[in-house]
Design an enzyme around this catalytic site. Sequence first.
Site, PDB file in Angstrom:
ATOM      1  N   ARG A 260       0.818  -1.232   0.000  1.00 28.48           N
ATOM      2  CA  ARG A 260       0.000   0.000   0.000  1.00 28.48           C
ATOM      3  C   ARG A 260       0.842   1.267   0.000  1.00 28.48           C
ATOM      4  NH1 ARG A 260      -5.666   1.347   3.155  1.00 28.48           N
ATOM      5  NH2 ARG A 260      -5.803   3.467   2.372  1.00 28.48           N
ATOM      6  N   ASN A 264       1.711   6.204  -1.914  1.00 28.48           N
ATOM      7  CA  ASN A 264       2.262   7.468  -1.416  1.00 28.48           C
ATOM      8  C   ASN A 264       3.313   8.055  -2.355  1.00 28.48           C
ATOM      9  OD1 ASN A 264       0.781   7.669   1.036  1.00 28.48           O
ATOM     10  ND2 ASN A 264       2.040   6.007   1.849  1.00 28.48           N
ATOM     11  N   HIS A 267       4.186  11.694  -2.165  1.00 33.40           N
ATOM     12  CA  HIS A 267       3.636  12.229  -0.924  1.00 33.40           C
ATOM     13  C   HIS A 267       4.705  12.593   0.110  1.00 33.40           C
ATOM     14  CE1 HIS A 267       0.015  10.780  -2.790  1.00 33.40           C
ATOM     15  NE2 HIS A 267      -0.746  11.156  -1.781  1.00 33.40           N
ATOM     16  N   HIS A 284      -3.515  19.877  -1.515  1.00 30.45           N
ATOM     17  CA  HIS A 284      -2.844  18.583  -1.327  1.00 30.45           C
ATOM     18  C   HIS A 284      -2.404  18.007  -2.687  1.00 30.45           C
ATOM     19  CE1 HIS A 284      -1.955  14.575   0.192  1.00 30.45           C
ATOM     20  NE2 HIS A 284      -2.798  14.073  -0.685  1.00 30.45           N
TER      21      HIS A 284
HETATM   22  P1  NAD Z   1     -11.127  19.288  -0.045  1.00 26.92           P
HETATM   23  O1  NAD Z   1     -11.881  18.282   0.692  1.00 26.92           O
HETATM   24  O2  NAD Z   1     -10.573  20.432   0.701  1.00 26.92           O
HETATM   25  O3  NAD Z   1     -12.022  19.813  -1.246  1.00 26.92           O
HETATM   26  C1  NAD Z   1     -11.500  20.776  -2.105  1.00 26.92           C
HETATM   27  C2  NAD Z   1     -12.398  22.023  -2.196  1.00 26.92           C
HETATM   28  O4  NAD Z   1     -13.472  21.736  -3.088  1.00 26.92           O
HETATM   29  C3  NAD Z   1     -13.038  22.444  -0.898  1.00 26.92           C
HETATM   30  O5  NAD Z   1     -13.122  23.833  -0.860  1.00 26.92           O
HETATM   31  C4  NAD Z   1     -14.433  21.832  -1.014  1.00 26.92           C
HETATM   32  O6  NAD Z   1     -15.380  22.491  -0.209  1.00 26.92           O
HETATM   33  C5  NAD Z   1     -14.724  22.003  -2.463  1.00 26.92           C
HETATM   34  N1  NAD Z   1     -15.659  21.084  -3.055  1.00 26.92           N
HETATM   35  C6  NAD Z   1     -15.792  19.773  -2.768  1.00 26.92           C
HETATM   36  N2  NAD Z   1     -16.645  19.206  -3.622  1.00 26.92           N
HETATM   37  C7  NAD Z   1     -17.081  20.170  -4.442  1.00 26.92           C
HETATM   38  C8  NAD Z   1     -17.971  20.180  -5.543  1.00 26.92           C
HETATM   39  N3  NAD Z   1     -18.530  19.072  -6.011  1.00 26.92           N
HETATM   40  N4  NAD Z   1     -18.200  21.344  -6.149  1.00 26.92           N
HETATM   41  C9  NAD Z   1     -17.572  22.476  -5.733  1.00 26.92           C
HETATM   42  N5  NAD Z   1     -16.707  22.522  -4.720  1.00 26.92           N
HETATM   43  C10 NAD Z   1     -16.462  21.371  -4.088  1.00 26.92           C
HETATM   44  O7  NAD Z   1      -9.875  18.622  -0.792  1.00 26.92           O
HETATM   45  P2  NAD Z   1      -9.682  17.247  -1.579  1.00 26.92           P
HETATM   46  O8  NAD Z   1      -8.696  17.547  -2.617  1.00 26.92           O
HETATM   47  O9  NAD Z   1     -10.959  16.639  -1.940  1.00 26.92           O
HETATM   48  O10 NAD Z   1      -9.018  16.310  -0.474  1.00 26.92           O
HETATM   49  C11 NAD Z   1      -7.758  16.594   0.074  1.00 26.92           C
HETATM   50  C12 NAD Z   1      -7.648  15.881   1.399  1.00 26.92           C
HETATM   51  O11 NAD Z   1      -7.750  14.478   1.174  1.00 26.92           O
HETATM   52  C13 NAD Z   1      -6.336  16.116   2.104  1.00 26.92           C
HETATM   53  O12 NAD Z   1      -6.591  16.425   3.440  1.00 26.92           O
HETATM   54  C14 NAD Z   1      -5.615  14.788   1.989  1.00 26.92           C
HETATM   55  O13 NAD Z   1      -4.766  14.551   3.066  1.00 26.92           O
HETATM   56  C15 NAD Z   1      -6.755  13.834   1.961  1.00 26.92           C
HETATM   57  N6  NAD Z   1      -6.435  12.548   1.332  1.00 26.92           N
HETATM   58  C16 NAD Z   1      -6.742  11.424   2.011  1.00 26.92           C
HETATM   59  C17 NAD Z   1      -6.503  10.193   1.449  1.00 26.92           C
HETATM   60  C18 NAD Z   1      -6.914   8.941   2.157  1.00 26.92           C
HETATM   61  O14 NAD Z   1      -6.542   7.851   1.719  1.00 26.92           O
HETATM   62  N7  NAD Z   1      -7.698   9.039   3.200  1.00 26.92           N
HETATM   63  C19 NAD Z   1      -5.938  10.104   0.162  1.00 26.92           C
HETATM   64  C20 NAD Z   1      -5.638  11.287  -0.503  1.00 26.92           C
HETATM   65  C21 NAD Z   1      -5.899  12.509   0.085  1.00 26.92           C
HETATM   66  N1  GLY Z   2      -3.739   7.651  -0.331  1.00 29.28           N
HETATM   67  C1  GLY Z   2      -2.852   6.631   0.084  1.00 29.28           C
HETATM   68  C2  GLY Z   2      -3.527   5.464   0.668  1.00 29.28           C
HETATM   69  O1  GLY Z   2      -4.737   5.392   0.719  1.00 29.28           O
HETATM   70  O2  GLY Z   2      -2.868   4.569   1.108  1.00 29.28           O
END
Ligand code: NAD
Ligand code: GLY
Length: 384
Positions: A260, A264, A267, A284
Amino acid sequence: MTSLSHSVPSAAAPSGSVSSPAKRIQIDFAERSYDILIGESLLSDPASYEGLKGHSALMVSNTTVSPLYAARLKTALGTRHAQLFEVVLPDGEAFKTWETLNLIFDALLANGCDRKTVIYALGGGVVGDMAGFAAASYMRGVPFVQLPTTLLAQVDSSVGGKTAINHPLGKNMIGAFYQPQRVLCDLSLLKSLPARELSAGLAEVIKYGPIFDTAFLAWLNHHIDDLRVFEPAALSHAVQRSCEIKAEVVGQDEREAGLRAILNFGHTFGHAIEAGLGFGEWLHGEAVGCGMVMAATLSQRLGFVSAQWVADLRALIQRAGLPVIAPILDPHDNAGRYLALMRHDKKSEAGDIKFVLIQKPGTAVVQSAPEALVREVIDACCQA
Ligand code: NAD
Ligand code: GLY
């Protein structure tokens, strides 16, 4: 060094139009297996929620997404849950904190939610990661459903059960592995996404090519312009192929014991950029895009891939609308600042930084690298 190999059949590329029935990808965790559904209008379709039970439910969203889509979710849920509550969080990576997480617990407790309460995470990765962490820890675990509304969340964060909040010293440092009951990727929701957010999502789409699937990387090189203008068939294929790869990888290694970690790619450098600039300054996905250029450059300096391959990947990342020149984090000791931040990476062991590197196109390895070489790469990528 962990060498990681894999094989998943590639889905056929789209023929031109989006087929209307939802595509179903199963993610295999034995009794905790669940479906990722990909299609148009899934959010509004009551059938999407079949089988989800619970006297009460909590919709978790944010100030941007809730006004756009919460009413659709509410209507589709109808009378499925006798009580339906909503908590609307402040929007942004800077709010991925304990304080914001507590707003979810406040809503759960104030409304008398119990162990069967279903949490619906309606938003991008920030909402999904926080709602998932709340679901993992409220009463030691309640069911939750991911309703990702960004491209990044549909292709990555909603799938696989990583949940977390940030700490000022490091990204996603506090969290849990906790799988959702279902993931609903409604492609129609992407239409309202700002172009910058779409590009950020493309970073996580692109990463699957170098680490896993060179045919997908070639497809992306042909279709990146279609993706940037939200072309539906291209988006559908990109989400589907990304979810297939993620489901395959995570199904083999839920808790990141080995394979897994390849997810990353980009990252280690990317998280340093996010933390070093202050969370929310670069998105991000932007940090990951630039981080992939840095990790690919390090791979090349270690003799794994050619300079031409790195140049091609860099060009693709740039065409996706992502930054490819790394920011200066400290004018006095820039490389030192990157290294200090990267030592906080979760892959680090006793301060030894582990990088996801491309051993050959389509295959990733996780290993450390000589510090002098890493410094050279940082210097080169900050000036390029
Ligand atoms: P985000 O959740 O901040 O969303 C981006 C922006 O788009 C925000 O302002 C949101 O309100 C807006 N938005 C969301 N959906 C929308 C829509 N349909 N229409 C208009 N605006 C919309 O950012 P993101 O890029 O979705 O996610 C980034 C986060 O995800 C980071 O915190 C990162 O660490 C995390 N992440 C987690 C994993 C995991 O495996 N859990 C993997 C990758 C990233
Ligand atoms: N985004 C990396 C993971 O889910 O492992």
